[in-house]
Design a protein around this motif. Structure first.
Motif, PDB file in Angstrom:
ATOM      1  N   UNK B  31     -18.594 -71.940  22.627  1.00 12.19           N
ATOM      2  CA  UNK B  31     -18.171 -70.272  22.732  1.00 12.19           C
ATOM      3  C   UNK B  31     -19.259 -69.522  22.993  1.00 12.19           C
ATOM      4  N   UNK B  32     -20.523 -70.176  22.368  1.00 14.17           N
ATOM      5  CA  UNK B  32     -21.739 -69.282  22.625  1.00 14.17           C
ATOM      6  C   UNK B  32     -22.185 -69.458  23.848  1.00 14.17           C
ATOM      7  N   UNK B  33     -21.905 -70.734  24.517  1.00 11.86           N
ATOM      8  CA  UNK B  33     -22.392 -71.029  26.009  1.00 11.86           C
ATOM      9  C   UNK B  33     -21.397 -70.052  26.907  1.00 11.86           C
ATOM     10  N   UNK B  34     -20.049 -69.958  26.619  1.00 11.07           N
ATOM     11  CA  UNK B  34     -19.255 -69.186  27.517  1.00 11.07           C
ATOM     12  C   UNK B  34     -19.721 -67.682  27.385  1.00 11.07           C
ATOM     13  N   UNK B  35     -20.035 -67.217  26.007  1.00 10.39           N
ATOM     14  CA  UNK B  35     -20.401 -65.949  26.151  1.00 10.39           C
ATOM     15  C   UNK B  35     -21.713 -65.541  26.775  1.00 10.39           C
ATOM     16  N   UNK B  36     -22.446 -66.544  26.711  1.00  6.58           N
ATOM     17  CA  UNK B  36     -23.873 -66.278  27.519  1.00  6.58           C
ATOM     18  C   UNK B  36     -23.617 -66.177  28.906  1.00  6.58           C
ATOM     19  N   UNK B  37     -22.555 -66.629  29.447  1.00  7.39           N
ATOM     20  CA  UNK B  37     -22.486 -66.535  30.826  1.00  7.39           C
ATOM     21  C   UNK B  37     -21.453 -65.390  31.229  1.00  7.39           C
ATOM     22  N   UNK B  38     -20.603 -65.168  30.240  1.00  4.01           N
ATOM     23  CA  UNK B  38     -19.503 -64.111  30.386  1.00  4.01           C
ATOM     24  C   UNK B  38     -20.172 -62.830  30.161  1.00  4.01           C
ATOM     25  N   UNK B  39     -20.892 -62.497  29.212  1.00  7.99           N
ATOM     26  CA  UNK B  39     -21.411 -60.956  29.137  1.00  7.99           C
ATOM     27  C   UNK B  39     -22.406 -60.444  30.177  1.00  7.99           C
ATOM     28  N   UNK B  40     -23.139 -61.461  30.774  1.00 10.74           N
ATOM     29  CA  UNK B  40     -23.704 -60.828  31.771  1.00 10.74           C
ATOM     30  C   UNK B  40     -23.062 -60.799  33.287  1.00 10.74           C
ATOM     31  N   UNK B  41     -21.975 -61.730  33.158  1.00 14.48           N
ATOM     32  CA  UNK B  41     -21.209 -61.734  34.639  1.00 14.48           C
ATOM     33  C   UNK B  41     -20.138 -60.734  34.717  1.00 14.48           C
ATOM     34  N   UNK B  97     -11.354 -59.663  23.000  1.00 10.31           N
ATOM     35  CA  UNK B  97     -11.144 -58.770  24.177  1.00 10.31           C
ATOM     36  C   UNK B  97     -12.255 -57.424  24.307  1.00 10.31           C
ATOM     37  N   UNK B  98     -12.279 -56.798  23.102  1.00  7.27           N
ATOM     38  CA  UNK B  98     -13.086 -55.712  22.936  1.00  7.27           C
ATOM     39  C   UNK B  98     -14.398 -56.178  23.499  1.00  7.27           C
ATOM     40  N   UNK B  99     -15.105 -57.195  22.837  1.00  8.66           N
ATOM     41  CA  UNK B  99     -16.536 -57.533  22.929  1.00  8.66           C
ATOM     42  C   UNK B  99     -16.610 -57.918  24.530  1.00  8.66           C
ATOM     43  N   UNK B 100     -15.656 -58.405  25.159  1.00  6.04           N
ATOM     44  CA  UNK B 100     -16.133 -58.914  26.559  1.00  6.04           C
ATOM     45  C   UNK B 100     -15.684 -57.981  27.493  1.00  6.04           C
ATOM     46  N   UNK B 101     -14.353 -57.261  27.574  1.00  8.96           N
ATOM     47  CA  UNK B 101     -13.999 -56.425  28.595  1.00  8.96           C
ATOM     48  C   UNK B 101     -14.861 -55.173  28.642  1.00  8.96           C
ATOM     49  N   UNK B 102     -15.449 -54.821  27.737  1.00 10.51           N
ATOM     50  CA  UNK B 102     -16.427 -53.373  27.742  1.00 10.51           C
ATOM     51  C   UNK B 102     -17.490 -53.708  28.775  1.00 10.51           C
ATOM     52  N   UNK B 103     -17.932 -54.828  29.072  1.00 11.50           N
ATOM     53  CA  UNK B 103     -18.797 -54.912  30.298  1.00 11.50           C
ATOM     54  C   UNK B 103     -18.225 -54.847  31.530  1.00 11.50           C
ATOM     55  N   UNK B 104     -17.063 -55.432  31.663  1.00  7.04           N
ATOM     56  CA  UNK B 104     -16.313 -55.156  32.917  1.00  7.04           C
ATOM     57  C   UNK B 104     -15.901 -53.903  33.130  1.00  7.04           C
ATOM     58  N   UNK B 105     -15.852 -53.148  32.204  1.00  9.44           N
ATOM     59  CA  UNK B 105     -15.174 -51.608  32.353  1.00  9.44           C
ATOM     60  C   UNK B 105     -16.432 -50.757  32.984  1.00  9.44           C
ATOM     61  N   UNK B 106     -17.576 -51.326  33.195  1.00 10.82           N
ATOM     62  CA  UNK B 106     -18.682 -50.387  33.832  1.00 10.82           C
ATOM     63  C   UNK B 106     -18.706 -50.565  35.167  1.00 10.82           C
ATOM     64  N   UNK B 107     -18.862 -51.620  35.739  1.00 14.26           N
ATOM     65  CA  UNK B 107     -19.311 -51.675  37.249  1.00 14.26           C
ATOM     66  C   UNK B 107     -18.162 -52.199  38.157  1.00 14.26           C
ATOM     67  N   UNK B 108     -17.082 -52.758  37.540  1.00 16.81           N
ATOM     68  CA  UNK B 108     -16.032 -53.193  38.636  1.00 16.81           C
ATOM     69  C   UNK B 108     -15.053 -52.285  38.725  1.00 16.81           C
ATOM     70  N   UNK B 109     -14.290 -52.278  39.856  1.00 16.46           N
ATOM     71  CA  UNK B 109     -13.174 -51.242  40.208  1.00 16.46           C
ATOM     72  C   UNK B 109     -11.966 -51.007  39.054  1.00 16.46           C
ATOM     73  N   UNK B 110     -12.375 -51.416  37.807  1.00 23.83           N
ATOM     74  CA  UNK B 110     -11.122 -51.417  37.044  1.00 23.83           C
ATOM     75  C   UNK B 110     -10.784 -49.849  36.759  1.00 23.83           C
ATOM     76  N   UNK B 111     -11.922 -49.080  36.169  1.00 25.38           N
ATOM     77  CA  UNK B 111     -11.827 -47.575  35.908  1.00 25.38           C
ATOM     78  C   UNK B 111     -11.091 -46.890  37.198  1.00 25.38           C
ATOM     79  N   UNK B 112     -11.752 -47.010  38.133  1.00 25.95           N
ATOM     80  CA  UNK B 112     -10.975 -46.144  39.395  1.00 25.95           C
ATOM     81  C   UNK B 112      -9.638 -46.558  39.668  1.00 25.95           C
ATOM     82  N   UNK B 113      -9.394 -47.896  39.430  1.00 25.42           N
ATOM     83  CA  UNK B 113      -7.954 -48.447  39.575  1.00 25.42           C
ATOM     84  C   UNK B 113      -7.092 -47.919  38.779  1.00 25.42           C
TER      85      UNK B 113
END
Lengths: 239, 168
Positions: B31-41, B97-113
Motif C-alpha cells: 500500500x505504501x508503494x501504491x500511495x507513492x505512485x498514486x498521490x503524485x500521479x 477516498x478523501x486522501x487520494x481523490x483530493x489530488x485528482x480534484x486539482x488538475x483533472x477536468x473533474x471540477x469543470x465536468x
C-alpha cells in the motif's frame, strides 16, 4: 487497576493476563459463530465517520452548487467596458483556429495565423498547475518536443490569461524551472502569453490545461482537456 | 481509563500471531508503494510510475502513513472476520477516498465536468472552477490530515469492536 472479563466476570491484575484468559476460555473456534456478547459497532461511531466524509465532500460540492446557480457570477471576469469577456468565437475541430496574438517570452509578438504553413501544437496551461509543470518537465526532458520538431511541427505553449486568476510563476520562470535547457530564440518551440479573449476562445470551460493540434492550413484537427502528456503519442502521430 | 486501551489490547492479540505480522508488513509495503505512485500521479489524471519523480515531501510522508494505516485496519478486519466480529468499513473507505481523490480534484477536468453536470452552461459559471481547483491544490495537506484522522477513527472503532473485554 484490575480488569474484569466481560464473559465470566473473573478479575485480572493485568491486561496481558486478561488477554491470555480470553484466548484460552472465550476465543471462538474457527468456523464457530463466536461470542454473542461482542458489542456491535455503535451507531454513533458510524455516524461520526459518515458525517466527516459528508462534511469533507459536501463543502466543496456546496461551493460548486452555489457557483452553478450563479451566486458567484458577479466575480466572473469582465472587460473594461463591463461586458462579459467570454463573448468570443470558440475554437472547434474542423474549423479554422481563431487567430490570437501571442507575446513570446523573448518579448516579440506573433499571431497564430502567422504560423500557418506548419502544423502547430497549441498548448494552454496555468503555470501554477502541478500537472502542467510535471508535463512540461517530462515533455522537455524526455525528447517529446524533439519528436514533434522532427515532424516539422511547431510547439506553442501559452499561459492562460492571468493564470485564470490564481497566482503562479510567469511564463519565463515556468520555462527556466521546467525546461532549463531552453533557448529563447528556438524557432519551433515557443512560449508566450495571450489575452483574455484567447483564453475564452480556446478554453471556455477554464480547464487548467488544454491543447489543440492545428494542421498547416490552420484548421483544428484535434483537441483535448485530459492532459497533453496523457495523449502525447497520438499528438505526435497527428502532426 | 488508560489511553489507547482497546488499541493496545488488540495489537497485542493480533501481533502475537506471526501470520498477522507478516500480513501487516506485506500489506504495508504494497500500500505504501501504491500511495507513492498514486498521490503524485492523480493530478495528471492517470496513474504512471514516472510521476513519482514529482512527489512532494508531504506526499511522501503521507504515503507511508496511509500505507501503514490502511494495512493495519485491513489486518484487524481480517482478524475480526475470522472471529466473526462485525466491523464497519465505512471509515476506511472514506479515509482512502478523501486522501487520494483530493489530488485528482486539482488538475483533472473533474471540477469543470461536475459544473457542467450540475447545469452550468455559461463560462461565467466556469470562471469559478480554477479557484476551486486551486483550493484543492493549495490545501491538499489538510485533506491528508483529515484522511489520517478518519483512518485513526476507523482503527479505533475496529479495535474497540474486536476487544471484547472491558476494564472496570
Amino acid at each position: 487497576m484490575p480488569s474484569k472479563c466481560r464473559f465470566c466476570n473473573k478479575k485480572f491484575e493485568s491486561d496481558s493476563g486478561l488477554m491470555m484468559h480470553f484466548n484460552d476460555k472465550h476465543k471462538p473456534e474457527k468456523g464457530s459463530l463466536g461470542i454473542n456478547e461482542i458489542k456491535k459497532p455503535s451507531i454513533s461511531a458510524r455516524t461520526v465517520l459518515i458525517a466527516a466524509a459528508i462534511a469533507c465532500c459536501g463543502i466543496p460540492l456546496l461551493l460548486i452548487g452555489l457557483s452553478s446557480i450563479g451566486i458567484f457570477g458577479f466575480l466572473a471576469p469582465h472587460t473594461s467596458s463591463g461586458q462579459a469577456a467570454y463573448e468570443t468565437s470558440n475554437a472547434t475541430i474542423g474549423e479554422v483556429a481563431p487567430n490570437i496574438p501571442i507575446t513570446l517570452a523573448n518579448g516579440t509578438n506573433v499571431t497564430l495565423s502567422s504560423l500557418r504553413g506548419h502544423p502547430v501544437v497549441l498548448w494552454f496551461v496555468a503555470t501554477w498547475c502541478p500537472s502542467c509543470q510535471e508535463s512540461e518537465s517530462i515533455l522537455a526532458n524526455n525528447g517529446y518536443y524533439k519528436e514533434i520538431h522532427a515532424k516539422g511541427a511547431l510547439f506553442v505553449t501559452v499561459e492562460l490569461y492571468n493564470d485564470l486568476g490564481e497566482p503562479g510563476p510567469s511564463i519565463s520562470n515556468f520555462i527556466s524551472q521546467y525546461d532549463p535547457g531552453y533557448i529563447l530564440d528556438k524557432s519551433w518551440l515557443l512560449y508566450g502569453t495571450s489575452n483574455l479573449n484567447a483564453t475564452y476562445s480556446y478554453d471556455p470551460k477554464e480547464y487548467l490545461e488544454m491543447y489543440y493540434v492545428i494542421n498547416s492550413n490552420g484548421v483544428i484537427i484535434n483537441t483535448s482537456s485530459t492532459g497533453l502528456l496523457n495523449n502525447i503519442g497520438s499528438v505526435i502521430q497527428e502532426v | 481509563m488508560s489511553l489507547l486501551k482497546y488499541e493496545r489490547i488488540v495489537m497485542q492479540m493480533v501481533l502475537n500471531d506471526r501470520r498477522y505480522v507478516f500480513l501487516l508488513v506485506l500489506l504495508s509495503a504494497v500500500f505504501t508503494a501504491i500511495y507513492l505512485v498514486l498521490l503524485p500521479s492523480l493530478p495528471n489524471g492517470t496513474i504512471n510510475p514516472m510521476f513519482i519523480a514529482f512527489i512532494t515531501p508531504t506526499q511522501t510522508i503521507f504515503s507511508f502513513i496511509f500505507g501503514i494505516m490502511i494495512s493495519l485496519i485491513i489486518t484487524l478486519n481480517i482478524y475480526a472476520a475470522r472471529l466473526k466480529i462485525h466491523t464497519s468499513k465505512a471509515g476506511t473507505v472514506a479515509g482512502a477516498l478523501i486522501g487520494t481523490l483530493v489530488n485528482a480534484l486539482c488538475c483533472t477536468p473533474i471540477i469543470p465536468s461536475i459544473l457542467a453536470f450540475l447545469g452550468a452552461s455559461t463560462p461565467v459559471l466556469f470562471a469559478y472552477s480554477p479557484h476551486i481547483q486551486a483550493f484543492f491544490e493549495q490545501n491538499y495537506p489538510y485533506f491528508y490530515i483529515l484522511s489520517f484522522l478518519i483512518f485513526l477513527a476507523a482503527f479505533h472503532y475496529t479495535a474497540k469492536n474486536i476487544s471484547c473485554c472491558k476494564r472496570n
